[in-house]
Design a protein around this motif. Structure first.
Motif: not given
Length: 425
Positions: A44-58
């Motif tokens: 998630a961090i790698e993708l968010a740093e690149a501008g992606y919209r990310v959702i994590v489900l736990e």
């Protein structure tokens, strides 16, 4: 209702972390990640740093699984020897994987510095032999690392080790100053804070019940669903049924840890003078280190049946006093356990299903550093640079034999042989 963390020293000593909401209704993201452990949060961090919209489900809480319960030892390499990886995919690719494993260790330090994560990091790890044949094994490993991987680790004779480690059990040590240890729940929560600061949305208490594959994958929970362009499966030992073709390639193994009462700084440093982490090389191994508040954290006693061992606290104390007889009167204030996922060959199982579902599993008890690397490589592939992940995908992985009914009993029988070998040879 969102479950709480299991009782453990890590839970008791980590700062409170605000609960995240449960998923409700339909959401949209570029990438949806199953699992808020180190693998999922690193992705998630790698993708968010690149501008992606990310959702994590736990399904439970951030760091609820192995990421928040483990022994906290961050070591180069993977769950199997590099020689096995070389036999599976060749020396050239094995060297690449080894170099990337060092990147996984560096990544911990980089993330801690960049995002001000206080996770009690300490340098240095030692593999220690109990039997003469293990001395030979470790010296051959040292030679292989130097000659084939350009990596120098130190050999300590028994007297040099004894000057730092107050135990007569071991015959020497293979010491790596570059590896180390940390508080795994503090680190995982630090990654979560970093992810949230980058705009990642994390939903706790949101167990994924189904993955609908297609051009736009959908991850479904009891109360909602996320539509996305890419899905990432990072639940490891705690997920079954979402991608059945992955389930047969890993097995959950129980591993257990005890934390003593605080020994005080003087008594603690008398045990391990340089504050390194230590692990023997038995199949059923012991591993231990000091905590920041001067406790001994002592782990081992793996269970391949998935059933907790009887009288766990007593068993752990016996193992601890075999290493440190001077702690005979010391009690464990906390004892806990959980599952790690192992692959049949103990090599990492990372790759993709179709063109838009990525996964990383099979860390085989070696995940503190490798999970962060897995997250980086899956993020690279989602961004269109899959060369490094594709090298991992070359590693062949067979299902555990025996099918659903017999795979666990067969594994238990096999592990009994290895434990007998530890004791006799």
């Amino acid at each position: 209702m969102i479950a709480s963390h299991i009782p453990s020293y890590y839970t008791a000593s980590a700062p409170p972390f605000p609960a995240q909401p449960a998923l409700a209704g339909v959401e949209r993201a570029d990438v949806c990640i199953l699992g808020a452990g180190i693998t999922g949060l690193s992705t998630a961090i790698e993708l968010a740093e690149a501008g992606y919209r990310v959702i994590v489900l736990e399904a439970e809480r951030i760091g609820w699984g192995a990421s928040g319960r483990s022994g906290g030892q961050a070591i180069f390499g993977y769950g199997c020897d590099q020689s096995k990886i070389a036999a599976l995919i060749g020396k050239e690719d094995s060297r690449r994987l080894f170099d990337w494993s060092l990147e996984g260790v560096r990544l911990i330090r980089e993330r801690c510095a960049k995002y001000a994560i206080d996770c009690d990091w300490r340098d240095t790890h030692a593999h220690v032999p109990i039997k003469p044949r293990q001395v030979v094994e470790l010296k051959l490993w040292q030679q292989d690392l130097a000659e084939n991987y350009g990596y120098d680790v130190q050999w300590w004779e028994r007297d040099q080790l004894r000057a730092q480690l107050a135990s007569d059990r071991y015959l020497g040590a293979l010491v790596d100053p570059n590896s180390g240890h940390l508080h795994p729940l503090k680190y995982t929560q630090g990654l979560a804070r970093a992810a949230l600061s980058l705009g990642v949305r994390i939903f706790e208490g949101s167990k994924v019940t189904a993955l609908v594959r297609g051009d736009k994958p959908v991850l479904q929970t009891a109360a909602g669903e996320v539509h996305c362009d890419f899905a990432v499966l990072a639940g490891n030992a705690y997920v079954r049924g979402i991608a059945p073709e992955l389930d047969s390639k890993i097995m959950p193994v129980g591993t257990y840890i005890g934390a003593t009462e605080s020994l005080g700084p003087e008594r603690a440093s008398a045990l391990i003078g340089n504050d390194m982490a230590v692990a023997d090389i038995n199949w059923a191994l012991d591993y231990f280190r000091l905590s920041a508040d001067h406790r001994l954290l002592f782990g081992g006693r793996a269970s391949y049946s998935t059933l907790p061992p009887p009288n766990l606290s007593g068993t752990m104390r016996r193992r601890m006093t075999r290493v440190f007889p001077q702690l005979a009167g010391v009690r464990f204030e906390y004892v806990w356990g959980g599952y790690v996922d192992i692959s049949l060959n103990r090599a990492p199982h990372w790759g993709r299903l179709g063109g838009n579902v990525y996964f990383a599993q099979g860390f085989s008890g070696h995940g503190i550093a490798a999970t962060g690397l897995a997250g980086r490589l899956m993020a690279e592939a989602i961004r269109g640079q899959s060369e490094r992940l594709d090298v991992f995908a070359k590693i062949p992985h067979l299902p555990f034999p025996g099918g659903r009914a017999f795979r666990t009993p067969m594994l238990v029988a096999a592990m009994a042989w290895y434990k007998l070998r530890d004791a006799m040879f």
